[in-house]
Scaffold this motif. Structure first.
Motif, short mmCIF file in Angstrom:
data_model
loop_
_atom_site.label_atom_id
_atom_site.label_comp_id
_atom_site.label_asym_id
_atom_site.label_seq_id
_atom_site.Cartn_x
_atom_site.Cartn_y
_atom_site.Cartn_z
N CYS A 272 19.56 68.24 85.95
CA CYS A 272 21.01 68.27 86.08
C CYS A 272 21.64 67.47 84.96
N ILE A 273 22.92 67.73 84.74
CA ILE A 273 23.66 67.03 83.71
C ILE A 273 25.05 66.72 84.24
N SER A 274 25.52 65.52 83.95
CA SER A 274 26.83 65.10 84.43
C SER A 274 27.93 65.88 83.73
N TRP A 275 29.13 65.73 84.24
CA TRP A 275 30.23 66.54 83.74
C TRP A 275 30.50 66.30 82.26
N ASN A 276 30.25 65.08 81.78
CA ASN A 276 30.51 64.80 80.35
C ASN A 276 29.23 64.78 79.51
N GLY A 277 28.11 65.06 80.12
CA GLY A 277 26.86 65.13 79.38
C GLY A 277 26.16 63.80 79.15
N ASP A 278 26.74 62.72 79.66
CA ASP A 278 26.18 61.41 79.38
C ASP A 278 24.98 61.07 80.25
N TYR A 279 24.86 61.77 81.35
CA TYR A 279 23.77 61.47 82.29
C TYR A 279 22.99 62.74 82.57
N THR A 280 21.67 62.62 82.51
CA THR A 280 20.80 63.74 82.85
C THR A 280 19.69 63.27 83.78
N ASN A 281 19.14 64.21 84.48
CA ASN A 281 18.05 63.91 85.42
C ASN A 281 17.08 65.08 85.41
N TYR A 282 15.80 64.78 85.60
CA TYR A 282 14.77 65.80 85.56
C TYR A 282 13.76 65.57 86.68
N VAL A 283 13.23 66.66 87.19
CA VAL A 283 12.10 66.54 88.10
C VAL A 283 10.89 66.11 87.29
N ASP A 284 10.01 65.36 87.90
CA ASP A 284 8.90 64.76 87.16
C ASP A 284 8.06 65.79 86.40
N SER A 285 7.89 66.96 86.96
CA SER A 285 7.00 67.95 86.36
C SER A 285 7.49 68.50 85.03
N VAL A 286 8.76 68.29 84.70
CA VAL A 286 9.28 68.82 83.44
C VAL A 286 9.71 67.73 82.47
N LYS A 287 9.62 66.50 82.88
CA LYS A 287 10.04 65.39 82.00
C LYS A 287 9.23 65.40 80.72
N GLY A 288 9.93 65.26 79.61
CA GLY A 288 9.27 65.27 78.30
C GLY A 288 9.10 66.66 77.73
N ARG A 289 9.32 67.70 78.54
CA ARG A 289 9.18 69.08 78.06
C ARG A 289 10.51 69.83 78.06
N PHE A 290 11.36 69.56 79.03
CA PHE A 290 12.64 70.25 79.18
C PHE A 290 13.78 69.32 78.77
N THR A 291 14.81 69.90 78.18
CA THR A 291 16.00 69.15 77.81
C THR A 291 17.24 69.93 78.22
N ILE A 292 18.12 69.28 78.96
CA ILE A 292 19.37 69.91 79.38
C ILE A 292 20.51 69.35 78.54
N THR A 293 21.37 70.22 78.08
CA THR A 293 22.54 69.82 77.30
C THR A 293 23.72 70.69 77.72
N ARG A 294 24.90 70.27 77.32
CA ARG A 294 26.07 71.08 77.62
C ARG A 294 27.08 71.01 76.48
N ASP A 295 27.84 72.09 76.39
CA ASP A 295 28.92 72.20 75.41
C ASP A 295 30.17 72.55 76.20
N ASN A 296 30.95 71.55 76.54
CA ASN A 296 32.12 71.79 77.39
C ASN A 296 33.20 72.62 76.68
N ALA A 297 33.24 72.56 75.38
CA ALA A 297 34.22 73.37 74.65
C ALA A 297 33.95 74.85 74.83
N LYS A 298 32.67 75.20 75.02
CA LYS A 298 32.27 76.59 75.20
C LYS A 298 31.91 76.92 76.64
N ASN A 299 31.99 75.92 77.52
CA ASN A 299 31.61 76.11 78.93
C ASN A 299 30.17 76.64 79.05
N LEU A 300 29.28 76.03 78.30
CA LEU A 300 27.88 76.42 78.31
C LEU A 300 26.99 75.23 78.63
N VAL A 301 25.96 75.48 79.40
CA VAL A 301 24.92 74.50 79.66
C VAL A 301 23.59 75.14 79.30
#
Length: 124
Positions: free
Chosen positions: A50-79
């Motif tokens: 998950c990613i916070s509304w401003n992108g400053d905070y992220t969280n991952y399930v242990d099984s994907v930590k170090g492999r997956f990265t979540i980001t967001r572009d609020n100007a484009k409404n994309l995650v």
């Protein structure tokens, strides 16, 4: 009305990468946390990241930590969910979810808006 549409799924070999995208429309504000979930055949839905509304905070399930990265572009409404070093156990339908928030963090539950999902298949 908030609408979420996922894209980017496909068939890859183990060790390869995919980038999923979640496009949001109909947002009444930008204060939405967004998360990626997945459901593999015969298994329950699992919160992946998950990613916070401003992108400053992220969280991952242990099984994907170090492999997956979540980001967001609020100007484009994309995650995005960048998935590296994919494993056969990552294969699932991936969904994005959104929830209105009033905090600066996110959680892997409590989402009330959902997309229809995108299929990720990983061959060994």
């Amino acid at each position: 009305q908030l609408k979420l549409v996922e894209s980017g799924g496909g068939l890859v070999q183990a060790g390869e990468s995919l980038r999923l995208a979640c496009a949001a429309s109909g947002l009444s504000s930008d204060r939405y946390a967004v998360a990626w979930f997945r459901r593999a055949p015969g298994k329950e839905r699992e919160g992946v990241s998950c990613i916070s509304w401003n992108g400053d905070y992220t969280n991952y399930v242990d099984s994907v930590k170090g492999r997956f990265t979540i980001t967001r572009d609020n100007a484009k409404n994309l995650v995005y969910l960048l998935m590296n070093n994919l494993k056969p156990e990552d294969a699932a339908v991936y969904y994005c979810g959104a929830r209105r928030v009033f905090s600066a963090i996110c959680y892997l539950d409590g989402y009330d808006h959902w997309g229809k999902g995108t299929l990720v298949t990983v061959s060994s």
